[in-house]
Each structure stands twice: as C-alpha cells, then as structure tokens.
Design an enzyme around this catalytic site. Structure first.
Site, PDB file in Angstrom:
ATOM      1  N   SER B  59      26.076 -88.756  62.827  1.00 30.57           N
ATOM      2  CA  SER B  59      25.330 -87.556  63.618  1.00 30.57           C
ATOM      3  C   SER B  59      24.504 -88.322  64.638  1.00 30.57           C
ATOM      4  O   SER B  59      24.282 -89.483  64.635  1.00 30.57           O
ATOM      5  CB  SER B  59      24.476 -87.066  62.513  1.00 30.57           C
ATOM      6  OG  SER B  59      23.761 -85.798  63.050  1.00 30.57           O
ATOM      7  N   ARG B 307      33.193 -87.392  64.396  1.00 31.61           N
ATOM      8  CA  ARG B 307      33.196 -86.354  63.428  1.00 31.61           C
ATOM      9  C   ARG B 307      33.255 -85.280  64.095  1.00 31.61           C
ATOM     10  O   ARG B 307      32.568 -84.907  65.086  1.00 31.61           O
ATOM     11  CB  ARG B 307      32.044 -86.523  62.391  1.00 31.61           C
ATOM     12  CG  ARG B 307      32.189 -85.513  61.324  1.00 31.61           C
ATOM     13  CD  ARG B 307      33.037 -86.172  60.318  1.00 31.61           C
ATOM     14  NE  ARG B 307      32.697 -85.285  58.947  1.00 31.61           N
ATOM     15  CZ  ARG B 307      33.474 -84.245  58.801  1.00 31.61           C
ATOM     16  NH1 ARG B 307      34.265 -83.613  59.587  1.00 31.61           N
ATOM     17  NH2 ARG B 307      33.175 -83.412  57.487  1.00 31.61           N
ATOM     18  N   THR B 343      21.246 -80.503  60.470  1.00 24.52           N
ATOM     19  CA  THR B 343      20.758 -81.124  59.279  1.00 24.52           C
ATOM     20  C   THR B 343      19.804 -80.254  58.437  1.00 24.52           C
ATOM     21  O   THR B 343      20.050 -80.012  57.456  1.00 24.52           O
ATOM     22  CB  THR B 343      20.541 -82.447  59.619  1.00 24.52           C
ATOM     23  OG1 THR B 343      21.287 -83.212  60.323  1.00 24.52           O
ATOM     24  CG2 THR B 343      20.173 -83.138  58.489  1.00 24.52           C
ATOM     25  N   CYS B 506      42.799 -87.560  68.881  1.00 21.97           N
ATOM     26  CA  CYS B 506      42.356 -88.181  67.510  1.00 21.97           C
ATOM     27  C   CYS B 506      41.455 -89.433  68.094  1.00 21.97           C
ATOM     28  O   CYS B 506      41.936 -90.255  69.025  1.00 21.97           O
ATOM     29  CB  CYS B 506      43.578 -88.703  66.964  1.00 21.97           C
ATOM     30  SG  CYS B 506      43.069 -89.926  65.487  1.00 21.97           S
ATOM     31  N   CYS B 531      42.632 -93.862  60.132  1.00 22.65           N
ATOM     32  CA  CYS B 531      41.821 -92.752  60.111  1.00 22.65           C
ATOM     33  C   CYS B 531      40.392 -92.723  59.681  1.00 22.65           C
ATOM     34  O   CYS B 531      39.757 -93.569  58.865  1.00 22.65           O
ATOM     35  CB  CYS B 531      42.490 -91.871  58.919  1.00 22.65           C
ATOM     36  SG  CYS B 531      41.636 -90.031  58.917  1.00 22.65           S
ATOM     37  N   CYS B 534      37.617 -87.517  60.673  1.00 16.90           N
ATOM     38  CA  CYS B 534      36.946 -86.530  61.390  1.00 16.90           C
ATOM     39  C   CYS B 534      37.205 -85.233  61.161  1.00 16.90           C
ATOM     40  O   CYS B 534      36.381 -84.466  61.745  1.00 16.90           O
ATOM     41  CB  CYS B 534      36.944 -87.147  62.936  1.00 16.90           C
ATOM     42  SG  CYS B 534      38.397 -86.666  63.664  1.00 16.90           S
ATOM     43  N   CYS B 537      42.139 -83.419  63.736  1.00 16.60           N
ATOM     44  CA  CYS B 537      43.674 -82.960  63.686  1.00 16.60           C
ATOM     45  C   CYS B 537      44.097 -81.672  62.772  1.00 16.60           C
ATOM     46  O   CYS B 537      44.530 -80.802  63.476  1.00 16.60           O
ATOM     47  CB  CYS B 537      44.490 -84.110  63.413  1.00 16.60           C
ATOM     48  SG  CYS B 537      43.983 -84.844  61.728  1.00 16.60           S
TER      49      CYS B 537
END
Lengths: 255, 562
Positions: B59, B307, B343, B506, B531, B534, B537
C-alpha cells in the site's frame, strides 16, 4: 536394538528467492524484516532423520538452532516435520552476526555429548555463508567419523553405508556410529510441514538455552571489514578477427 | 491418484478468519480483546497465504489513525510503527514538463492533516504480534483454497490447499492433503478481489442489489535517496500526465521519517479503454518527470510491487453477511477513493464484524435459535451502515464516477471541487459506474499504440528486473494457479480483438504471447512463477476467461514493509 538418537542442526537463513541487499554502511546485508526460512540443506537433514525414525532406525530426533528469537519459528517447522523436541540456543542479534561455524560446532558437540546422540546430521553448508565447515568441525571436536555430502544413507549391520557426492562422481563409504553426516541436495525431497502438524508442534517441547550453558564462548574470532556488491559487469567488446583480438590483448598489457 | 489417501484432518475453532491484513487482524484483535474483557474463552484462528504476516501487504500508504485509535487507544506506547506525521501536503496537475499546484484546502478529501505515512507491511506485522499476544492462533504460510459448506448450505469453514502436486496434476511423493478448519462463523478478509469471495458472491447471490465493483491497479516502489533531498513528512499527489484526459489515474510520493526512504507509486483505473496501455510503463515513465527525476537519479530502488485496489465505493458494496460468515475489508471494498485511503475503513469493518460475531457466538440462546448450522452475524451489516464508515463513503460516492463523463479528468476535478467541497456529498443523486471494468476495453484497431520510452536502468526499469525485487517465488512444479476456463479464448479473442492486453496489464510479466515453433501463429504462455498475487488479470481480462486460484501457501511475493 533401540534406534539411533539423532541431533539435527537447523539454521535460519534469508529465503533463497529473496534479493539480498548490502547495508548502506557496508557492515553486512539487510536482514531486518526480510523473509527467512530454514536452510534448504538442513530441511533435507531433518527429512532424513524423520525418515530414519519412520523406518525404526532412529528412536528420537532433537533439532537445534543457534541464533535470535525468530529461530523458534525454524524449530517449529522442524517439529512439524516430525522432530521430537527442539533446543534453541539463543544469542543477541548483534552476536549472531559474528557467529561462525567454529562456535556452532562447539555448541553442537557439547549438546551431542549431553544428549548421548548417536548421529549428528546437518546440511552440508548454509546458503548465506556457504562455509561448509560446521559438520566437519563438529566431527573433529567429538572425534567421530564424518560422512559429508551424503546422497544416500543406509544401515549396514551396526554401521552406516553412505554414498557421497564428490568431484569425481559418487563414493560409497562405511561409517561407524556414532558419526557426523552432512546432507547434500539429492539425499531426499523434504516433506511439507502441514497445518495439522504445525498445530501439534506447538505442544512438543522446545527449550531455550544460552551458549554459556554449554561453556561455549561466542566472542567473535573474525572481524568483518566490509561487505560490498560484486562489481557491475562491464560491457565487453566484439572483435572481428584473431589479429584484432591479439592487438587488444597487447594493448591491455595482458600478452 | 489411486493409492493416495484423500482423507482430510479437521479442526474446530469458534471463529475463523481468512486473510491476515489490516481488516482480518483488527477483527482478530477485537475478538480477543472482547473475550479477555469478559473472561470468556474464544478460539480464534487466522490463516494467511503469505509465508509471513505482512508478506503480501502492499500500500502507499498515508493512513488515518482513526481506527487504530479505537482498537488500541495507547498505540503509541505499544510501539505501533506509525513514525511519520504528515507535515507537508501537496496536490498538483502535471503536464509533460510542468507541475501546476492545486491548493489543498482543509475539508477537501486529499487533505492529510493528522495522518501518518507508514510502511503498511510493518503495521500489519505489528498487528500480527498484538493478535498473537492476545491469544489469536495465526498460521501464515497456509492458504484457504476452498469454502466448506454444511448440508443446509451455510458456510462451515475452509480447507487449505493440497500441496505436492506435479504440474500435470499427478501427485508427488510429498503430496499432503489440505486441512479443514471449521468454525461457527468464518470472516473472509482476503483483500481486494478475493478468490473465495468470488465464489461466495455466486453462491449466496450477494451482489444482486449492487453495482459491479470497479478497480484500479496500484504500483509502488521503495527508494533510498540522497539525504540532502529527503523531506520526512512530505506528501505529494498528482493527476494529469502521464494519463490522458480519459484515463483515470494519479500518483503518490511520500517521504518516510526513516531511511532516507521515499515511496513512489501510481494508481491506474482499470476501466481504461486503450488495450495498448501498460500501467507498468506509465509508472516507469512518470518517474522521469523533471520535477521528481533528480530524486531517483541519485537514489537506489530497493522495493517494487503492485496490487489491485477497489474504487467502487458504496455503489459496489455487496450484501456483507451470509449464513456462516461475513466479508470485511477491501474484499467487499470500503476504500475512500478521493482520499485514496482504505486502511482505516478496512480496520473499522473488521472491528464492527468482531463485535457482532462475538455477541453471536457467545450467546447460547442465539446459537440455538439460528436457522442454519453456520451463524449469520446480521448485526454487523446494520452497525456498519450506521457508523462513520458509511457516512464517509456515502459522502464521496459521486467523486469517482464523475471522472467517467466525456469531460474526463477535468470534469472529475470540477465536480469534486463544486459538489464535494461545497455540498460534502449531500447532493440527492448517485452517479453510476457504467458497468464492470473488463467490459470497458475498446478493440485494438480503434486505438493508438502508445510509444513508451525505454527504461534507462537508473530511474526507470524493465519489468523482469522489477519483478525480481518482489522476492516472489512459486514451486515451478505445481499446476499453474492462473487457470483458463477456455484454452482457445486467449488467441482467438484476447489477441485477435484486443492485441492481448494481459501482456501489458500484468505487473509481473506472467502473460506472454510467444510464436509457435512452426510459425503458424502465437500461443499464450503463462509464467505462473512470476505472479505477485495482484488479481488484476482476473479483473481486467476482457473475456473473463482467466480465473485466479490460490497457489500453495507460503508462496508469492516476499514484501518487506511495503
């Protein structure tokens, strides 16, 4: 006859997939908050000990780890894989940075004597320092035979028959027990520590000791002068002919 | 598979939490705080797919301490790692060469007075330590891969995934069956676009009265910079360049009070229309803007990650409870988009769920009166709608959709300035998102190819070098966790019509269209090992053919305080 009592050494190291960074002050590498896991060769050692217990060749397995508080996580993984109990020899993070195989082997040999171990199995080397010394030093301190780079361990009457991976190929030797063994990559494929076993591992005994409990002094015997990144690879040059190559080598003063 | 023992070991807890992020850990802490306060015994178990708590957390982040204050009023003494108070708050509109400041007036959503710049991964790790100290059983490295149901259709718990399966699906020697964890209530806190939540939406029809969720993809890098350029407490947000007026996006740059570290990142709305857009390359070229390039020229990049994040606001929040459990955090999606903060809301939702779940499971009468074996914490949703969280989200509901008109970004800024700042969201209408993100791509032939500059290796970097910094790893010999529902769709549909956008969106280079050996065309190669979890996709695939399932627990990125 009762089975072997096995002592297994487990080192907590930076996970092999993590990109290691040198600290800006060049005193070492960044470890704070970085993902750690059990040294892969030690996982193989633990797995071998557990398989010996499953084959009824071993009766009890004790895992040992030297280092700061977080080593307990590494020991819990070993307990979840099938080790019976664990000993955590705790050190301050600062002391741990200067801890060397000589210190660890002294601790392991003391524990092996105290626990009346028949076998000490460790990984052949740790992936952070690549020293490849602890097993051998421990054998020397205990005055026990050693079988290093083991890729197969079998019982042979009362002793062990160990196949070792050496530069020239494979060598099989007979080793009398008690002995120190170090595990190589092809010895086995370690099992996963499953969640039910992690839960059960919480109930298995884990004791915390200090190096002084074993009369071992871990004062550093080496001073790390500096740790640096390897030099950035320079671009090469392509040459068109052998003559050009020779000219360039002469210019560089190499011929 | 013939001789493999498929029996699963099962264990029972009072409450089970799936996902150890801010929401899940706040719920766990709150449950134990309530239990300890009232002298009640409560077994709370939490499973997390990352190898360590905080390992998959990524984040910005500039957070409001509001929820932390409610959960642990003396968080300062307890040593929570909120070390950097915001001292300077700048908002600008960028053009390719210039930076035009936009004043941040108090009361505007992007005003950060009283907030803290944090490394969220470290805050999550601290929350994990508090939870363990309170008696929560935390199991990192174990991924919940399957929801379990009672015969009456209510949620019974979860099962962790089986491990030790070859790429071709056959069992390895080390095969181990996953474990079942049962609970009276299961709280799902998987974060944005959770894969189990996806199944729950279908099973319980939780999305029938809400709009589809809309998303953004967030990228972030952690840099060590020249101390002379370091200004701890400085917050900078921008809109405008490198995005065109019809692409929603913005950037952030925060100076942490540790270091000399800064974090820099970008968010791109996943409703973008041009399939040639590469969010990663937009991020890399952004760093070359003359107003910030000097920071990177003499700096060193030490972290990278990405992300997906949710942008749908109240319009996209599903029903939150179902028999046997509930959803909290970014999974249903409580992010306040103009503030770019989720958050504090995620944590608040976790705490509200914990209160309702605690009342439910410790009340024997309520337990016996429940129509299903799995209990439904209905009060959670009621309480959430009456809390400050809902008021806050309701007031900003029109900001994000206001960027979707033909006036684009400029329109959005005008709307926010006029209606939000003046009316605080009290206008009687609610704008809509206009459909899911995956339907927004235009065919490639209708769009222009974007000519991105090459990375220079000092300020900007190529994709694979960046992915290496995430520390991500997966056992290569396991079935790929990025599954295709129909193998022919990528080449026949995605590549043919949209020029294969997955090779661009991606952030880890998982998808590549490679030439077939016989030269007869292309095929989609899935590099599942890269990978970084996140979820983009699964969200943006125009044919919705890619289905992200969970790989073995303990795998994926190894973020350190990101």
């Amino acid at each position: 006859m009762s089975g072997f009592r096995i002592l297994v050494g487990c080192k907590r190291v930076i996970d092999y997939a993590v990109k290691v960074r040198v600290k800006p002050d060049k005193t070492g590498v960044v470890t704070e908050g970085v993902k750690h896991s059990m040294n892969p060769f030690d996982e193989i050692a633990v797995e071998e000990a557990v398989r010996m217990k499953e084959k009824k060749l071993a009766s009890e397995i004790i895992a040992v780890s030297c280092g700061p508080q977080q080593c307990q996580e590494t020991l819990r993984t070993a307990l979840a894989m099938g080790v019976d109990r664990a000993i955590h020899v705790i050190t301050e993070p600062k002391e741990y940075e200067s801890m060397q195989p000589i210190h660890v082997s002294k601790i392991l040999s003391k524990i092996a004597t105290e626990e009346k171990a028949d076998l000490v199995i460790v990984g052949k080397q740790a992936i952070d320092d690549d020293c490849n010394q602890t097993g051998q030093m421990t054998a020397s301190l205990l005055d026990w035979p050693q079988a290093t780079f083991a890729s197969k361990i079998e019982k042979s009457n009362g002793d062990l028959s160990v196949m070792r991976e050496i530069d020239g190929g494979l060598e099989t030797i007979k080793v009398k027990v008690p002995a120190v063994l170090t595990s190589d990559l092809r010895l086995n494929e370690p099992r996963y520590a499953t969640l039910p076993n992690i839960m059960k591992a919480k109930k298995k005994p884990l004791v915390t000791k200090k190096p002084s409990d074993y009369g071992v002094d871990i004062t550093p015997r080496q001073e790390i002068v500096s740790v640096e990144d390897p030099p950035v690879r320079q671009a090469g040059q392509k040459v068109e002919s052998v003559e050009e190559l020779v000219t360039k080598l002469k210019e560089a003063g190499l011929v | 598979w013939k001789e493999v023992d498929m029996e699963r070991f099962g264990d029972e807890a009072d409450v089970l939490i799936v996902g150890g992020g801010p929401a899940g850990l706040s719920a766990a802490c709150k449950l134990k705080l309530l239990a300890n306060e009232q002298g009640k015994d409560l077994r709370v178990c939490l499973v997390e797919k990352a190898a360590e708590i905080g390992g998959h957390t990524l984040s910005g982040a500039c957070i409001e301490p509001r929820s932390l204050e409610e959960l642990f009023p003396n968080w300062r003494e307890m040593g929570a790692p909120l070390k950097t108070e915001v001292k300077e708050d700048k908002f600008s509109y960028l053009t390719e060469k210039a930076r035009i400041p936009i004043p941040v007036l108090p009361g505007m959503p992007m005003s950060n007075h009283g907030n803290y710049i944090v490394r969220l991964g470290n805050v999550v790790r601290w929350l994990g330590e508090q939870a363990e100290a309170l008696g929560v059983e935390i199991y990192p490295g174990y991924a919940a891969s399957e929801v379990l149901f009672h015969e009456d259709g209510s949620v019974k718990g979860i099962a962790t995934n089986d491990v030790g399966i070859h790429k071709d699906g056959s069992p390895k020697e080390t095969f181990e069956r996953g474990m079942e964890l049962h609970a009276k209530v299961t709280i799902f806190s998987e974060g944005c676009h959770g894969h189990l939540a996806k199944q729950l939406y279908k099973k319980f029809d939780l999305r029938k009265d809400c709009e589809p969720q809309t998303y953004g993809i967030g990228f972030k890098e952690l840099w060590e910079i020249d101390p002379a350029l370091h200004q701890p407490g400085k917050v900078e947000h921008t809109i405008g360049w490198p995005f065109d007026n019809n692409t929603y996006g913005g950037t952030f740059l925060y100076h942490l009070d540790e270091g000399p570290l800064i974090v820099v990142g970008i968010v791109v709305g996943l409703d973008y229309k041009n399939p040639y857009l590469s969010p990663f390359r937009e991020f890399q070229r952004f760093k070359h803007h003359p107003s910030i390039e000097p920071l990177f020229r003499t700096g060193k990049r030490i972290g990278y990650g990405a992300r997906a994040l949710n942008e749908g606001g109240v319009q996209s929040i599903p029903k939150l409870t179902f028999p046997g459990g509930c959803l909290i955090g970014c999974s249903p999606g409580f992010m306040n988009v103009p503030k770019i903060k989720g958050t504090h809301n995620a944590m608040k939702s976790g705490m509200l769920a914990a209160e309702s779940v605690f009342d439910l499971v410790t009340d024997e009468e309520k337990v016996s009166q429940s129509p299903t074996a799995g209990l439904e914490p209905v009060k959670y949703e009621e309480n959430l709608k009456n809390s400050w969280l809902w008021k806050e989200l309701h007031s900003v509901r029109n900001v994000r959709p206001s960027f979707n008109t033909s006036l684009g970004t400029v329109g959005g800024v005008i709307y926010t300035g006029l209606f939000y700042w003046i009316m605080r969201g009290k206008e009687p209408w609610t704008l809509h998102h206009g459909g899911p993100d995956n339907a927004k791509l235009k065919p490639a032939k209708e769009c222009k190819v974007i000519d991105y500059p090459r990375p220079d290796g000092v300020v900007s970097f190529d994709l694979l070098t960046s992915v290496a910094l995430t520390g991500t790893n997966h056992d290569h010999d396991q079935p790929a966790h990025l599954t295709l529902m129909d193998d022919s769709v990528p080449v026949n549909h995605n590549l043919a019509i949209y020029d294969g956008p997955e090779q661009r969106f991606c952030p880890a280079g998982v998808y590549e269209y490679v030439e077939l050996e016989d030269g007869s065309g292309k095929r989609l190669q899935i590099n599942a090992q890269n990978c970084i979890h996140c979820k983009t996709c699964d969200i943006k695939d125009p044919s919705q053919n890619i289905n992200w399932v969970c790989p073995q627990g303990g795998e994926g990125p190894a973020y350190n305080g990101m």
